[in-house]
Design a protein around this motif. Structure first.
Motif, short mmCIF file in Angstrom:
data_model
loop_
_atom_site.label_atom_id
_atom_site.label_comp_id
_atom_site.label_asym_id
_atom_site.label_seq_id
_atom_site.Cartn_x
_atom_site.Cartn_y
_atom_site.Cartn_z
N UNK A 1 9.62 1.41 -5.55
CA UNK A 1 8.36 2.14 -5.71
C UNK A 1 8.61 3.59 -6.10
N UNK A 2 9.47 4.27 -5.35
CA UNK A 2 9.71 5.69 -5.61
C UNK A 2 10.29 5.91 -7.00
N UNK A 3 11.27 5.09 -7.36
CA UNK A 3 11.91 5.23 -8.68
C UNK A 3 10.91 4.98 -9.80
N UNK A 4 10.16 3.90 -9.70
CA UNK A 4 9.22 3.54 -10.77
C UNK A 4 8.02 4.48 -10.83
N UNK B 1 2.19 -0.22 -10.18
CA UNK B 1 1.72 -1.59 -10.43
C UNK B 1 2.88 -2.57 -10.57
N UNK B 2 3.90 -2.17 -11.32
CA UNK B 2 5.07 -3.02 -11.50
C UNK B 2 5.78 -3.25 -10.17
N UNK C 1 4.60 6.58 -13.09
CA UNK C 1 3.38 6.91 -12.34
C UNK C 1 2.58 5.64 -12.01
N UNK C 2 1.35 5.49 -12.53
CA UNK C 2 0.51 4.35 -12.18
C UNK C 2 1.14 3.02 -12.58
N UNK D 1 0.79 -1.24 0.00
CA UNK D 1 0.00 0.00 0.00
C UNK D 1 0.83 1.28 0.00
N UNK D 2 2.12 1.18 -0.18
CA UNK D 2 2.96 2.37 -0.20
C UNK D 2 2.54 3.33 -1.31
N UNK D 3 2.19 2.80 -2.47
CA UNK D 3 1.83 3.66 -3.61
C UNK D 3 0.59 4.51 -3.30
N UNK D 4 -0.38 3.95 -2.58
CA UNK D 4 -1.56 4.74 -2.20
C UNK D 4 -1.16 5.93 -1.34
N UNK D 5 -0.29 5.67 -0.35
CA UNK D 5 0.17 6.73 0.53
C UNK D 5 0.95 7.79 -0.26
N UNK D 6 1.75 7.32 -1.20
CA UNK D 6 2.56 8.24 -2.02
C UNK D 6 1.66 9.16 -2.82
N UNK D 7 0.68 8.60 -3.51
CA UNK D 7 -0.21 9.41 -4.35
C UNK D 7 -1.09 10.33 -3.50
N UNK D 8 -1.56 9.83 -2.35
CA UNK D 8 -2.41 10.66 -1.49
C UNK D 8 -1.64 11.84 -0.93
#
Length: 482
Positions: free
Chosen positions: A376-379, A389-390, A384-385, A233-240
């Motif tokens: 996560x941060x690099x990709x 996912x990757x 972005x999205x 769930x890191x990506x959700x936190x990043x985008x939020x």
């Protein structure tokens, strides 16, 4: 024969009705929530739920898993009452500590993740009833009361939807969902408590040996599950945090879709199989044949569903989501593979629980976190999205690979080669079926009457029917019983 494929499959079928209810649930709530609330409101809901998940992970999940692992162990020793009394004490202590910490960081959480005070409060009030429900569900698994488990899920889903439709008329935001969840979960907790015949008495007491044994098993689960939570769930936190609310919502909805459809089917094997595995282990019986066959059945049942999302992600997105979410269709295949891998990882990692060496699983998860966050941060910055996912998919595959190489001396519980062969054969079959459907589709496209969504539906139905039919016909070859 308890180890036979048929017997294992029949025991898993007891939990299929409850899991089918869970699978239908996202097909109702995704169109309902996404059409009635804006993307920003949905992003707040998804973030609130993720904070609820991590609070429950730290306060109740690790304790309730001890029930599943040690109920049989202390039953044999005639110490069940002492065990559950210690569980009761641990649960109270964990909830007080974790809720207090969450409240201390209230301002930071609200500042970075866009939660208002009402959302924060409604999230906190969910913690205790959710923890109690988790404990009750584990107990239902121990006593194998799949009927009550199924009925409680149905009632919860029904009440949640009805209450949401009532509250959303006056509360036009994510709080309508959270308020409905609070009431529905409390109702279900009371309902289950009235239905079960729990004869053991709870009391405030410590039995040193029981407490040490339980905590040695359970404490590493906290760090393990928090690490998994970050990976997923890191990506959700990043985008939020970046105020990219639509991206948070896209990831939230697509993750719910694949998780609520793939995970419930996969989890029936863990639900039905793990208590049997523990019982065999505690009674000094051989477990390798039983667990290998269960994992093979998991692959045979779930991989076709996973590949369905990989091949028909556009069709599924257009059938369920509003137009503003169509841009996120391409994340579905990655999430599907991630969920399949995550459920398979739970089956593979059962060795840590049997051996009471959950700190090995913890070490792998904790050491993987910095690398995964960096990925996560690099990709995400680059793609972005797609990058998010990757990253999620790669994280799950990496964890599966690493944990697969961890072995314990003189402990055989899973034949990895048989499982790998089942994955390869089932996967190849799925690809062949897809190309067959694609060839049929070329012919249908020449018929003017059949166009657009009609052909899409035909494609998906044909894929399901042909793929699963072939899996059943070729089950002996795929499972490789010899």
């Amino acid at each position: 024969m308890q180890n036979s494929y048929l017997t294992i499959f029949k025991s898993a079928l007891n939990y299929v009705p409850s899991k089918l209810l869970v699978m239908v649930y996202p097909l109702i709530i995704i169109p309902l929530f996404s059409n009635m609330l804006e993307a920003k409101e949905m992003s707040m809901y998804f973030i609130a739920i993720q904070f609820l998940n991590v609070i429950c992970t730290c306060s109740s999940d690790w304790v309730t898993k001890s029930v599943l692992r040690y109920h049989e162990y202390y039953k044999i020793k005639n110490l069940l009452e002492e065990f559950y009394s210690n569980i009761f004490v641990l649960t109270i202590m964990a909830h007080v500590i974790v809720i207090a910490l969450f409240c201390i960081f209230k301002d930071i959480i609200q500042l970075h993740f866009g939660l208002d005070t009402a959302t924060f409060i409604l999230t906190v009030t969910l913690v205790i009833p959710c923890g109690l429900r988790q404990l009750l569900y584990q107990y239902l698994r121990v006593i194998n009361n799949s009927f009550l488990y199924t009925i409680s899920i149905f009632l919860y889903q029904l009440f949640l939807i009805v209450l949401f439709l009532i509250f959303v008329k006056g509360v036009y935001n994510a709080n309508a969902i959270l308020l409905a969840m609070n009431i529905a979960i409390v109702f279900i907790d009371i309902y289950i408590l009235k239905k079960i015949n729990f004869t053991l008495s709870f009391k405030i007491s410590f039995k040193k040996q029981v407490m040490i044994e339980t905590m040695r098993y359970a404490i590493p689960l906290v760090l393990t599950n928090v690490s998994y939570w970050l990976l997923l769930h890191f990506s959700k936190m990043y985008f939020q945090n970046a105020s990219l609310f639509l991206y948070t919502s896209i990831i939230g909805f697509t993750w719910i879709l694949v998780q609520y459809i793939i995970q419930p089917v996969g989890s029936v094997f863990m639900f039905a199989g793990f208590p049997v595995l523990v019982s065999k282990y505690e009674h000094k019986e051989q477990v390798e044949q039983y667990w290998t066959r269960l994992v093979q059945l998991y692959v045979l049942s779930i991989l076709p569903l996973t590949l369905f999302f990989c091949f028909y992600f556009n069709e599924v997105t257009q059938a369920i989501f509003p137009k503003e979410y169509y841009t996120g269709a391409f994340v579905l295949p990655f999430f599907a593979i991630a969920v399949f891998s995550h459920e398979l990882l739970k089956l593979v990692n059962s060795k840590y629980h049997l051996q009471n060496k959950t700190y090995y699983e913890m070490l792998v998860a904790v050491l993987a976190v910095p690398l995964v966050i960096l990925i996560n941060i690099v990709l995400i910055k680059e793609y972005i999205l797609l990058g998010a996912a990757i990253a999620i998919c790669a994280s799950e595959l990496l964890l599966l690979l690493i944990n697969g190489f961890v072995r314990f001396k003189n402990f055989a519980y899973l034949n990895y080669m048989k499982v790998f062969k089942s994955i390869c054969l089932t996967g190849i079959l799925g690809v062949l079926v897809y190309f067959i459907i694609a060839a049929i589709n070329v012919g249908l496209n020449s018929i003017a009457v059949l166009a657009g969504k009609v052909i899409n539906i035909i494609d998906m139905v044909l894929y399901f029917v042909i793929y699963y039919s072939l899996c059943i016909l070729l089950k002996r070859t795929i499972l490789i019983s010899k």
